[in-house]
Design a protein around this motif. Structure first.
Motif: not given
Length: 275
Positions: A150-158, A178-182, A197-212
């Protein structure tokens, strides 16, 4: 084109020849990477006699579709083969919006086929530095998949449900409720982090930091998305943490989808072939 040129649907029997073409072009794809994309796609190969000399795939995601894995053997270029195989591949789907990531050399052909530039894709890669995992992010489970879709579709339309389900079965997923995934998986020379996919850049950074986090020294790739006119954002952050930008692709589209609502944005690609 030669008189012996024929076109066939892309099948599993063409994977090894396609891999040879991509390696000759300097692409990092493994056979497994080709198989993932081909399994979600339809495509065309051009044969000169018995030899595969060009490929083009289309990956349909509901109202959107990606044109991808477009390669012409260097010895066969300048004969109109790229245009011919692209037209055949585009005939395999009828989305509201076509998308692709172009190189500078491919840009003139795609423009002639009606594609227009809409942004940049910045490829970042290197051996990872040490990173610290942030709070507020957890590992996702199979039960979270509908939320990710659902989050991905909201971001990409796909409608990328099939893609996300396949990636979820072969890699790691970080989720901020509720904020995003990676996602993170094996790809090319090491691992690839995306989609993000995230609501803002800060969330995107946190998601990547968690994975890396905990992967210092491992080879990592992230392909970030920068819409025309927008700030560098996540791309600059990746440079700052030690993942330099090594290449830039040209995001293009033909047709258009209605603007997406829901507050989610795509910050990094699942792959340049998959958006």
């Amino acid at each position: 084109m030669t008189q012996t040129m024929t076109f066939r649907p892309f099948g599993a029997e063409h994977l090894d020849a396609a891999l040879r073409l991509s390696r000759a072009a300097g692409w990092p794809h493994r056979r497994e990477d080709w198989a993932l994309i081909a399994g979600l796609s339809k495509g065309v190969v051009a044969l000169d006699g018995d030899s595969v000399v060009a490929t083009a795939l289309t990956t349909a995601f509901g109202d959107a579709a990606m044109a991808n894995m477009i390669i012409v053997d260097e010895a066969m270029r300048g004969r109109g083969l790229g245009r011919e195989i692209m037209q055949r591949a585009l005939a395999l789907a009828e989305p509201l919006e076509w998308r692709l990531v172009a190189t500078a050399s491919g840009l003139p052909l795609y423009q002639k086929l009606g594609f227009v530039e809409c942004g940049r894709v910045h490829q970042h890669q290197a051996a990872l530095p040490a990173l610290t995992a942030p709070r507020g992010v957890r590992a996702a489970t199979a039960a979270d998949l509908p939320t990710l879709i659902a989050m991905d579709r909201a971001a990409t339309g796909a409608d990328r449900a099939a893609l996300l389900a396949q990636l979820a079965g072969s890699g790691q997923i970080a989720l901020a409720e509720g904020k995003g995934f990676a996602m993170l998986r094996d790809f090319g020379r090491g691992q690839l982090a995306g989609p993000v996919v995230a609501r803002d850049e800060g969330v995107a950074r946190d998601l990547l930091s968690h994975l890396l986090a905990g992967k210092a020294g491992q080879f990592m790739r992230v392909d970030t998305v920068q819409d025309s006119g927008s700030a560098p954002g996540l791309s600059q952050w990746l440079v700052d943490i030690g993942l330099p930008q090594v290449d830039t692709g040209i995001a293009m589209r033909r047709g258009s989808l209605p603007p997406q609502a829901g507050g989610f944005h795509r910050f990094a690609l699942a792959a340049q072939a998959l958006g």
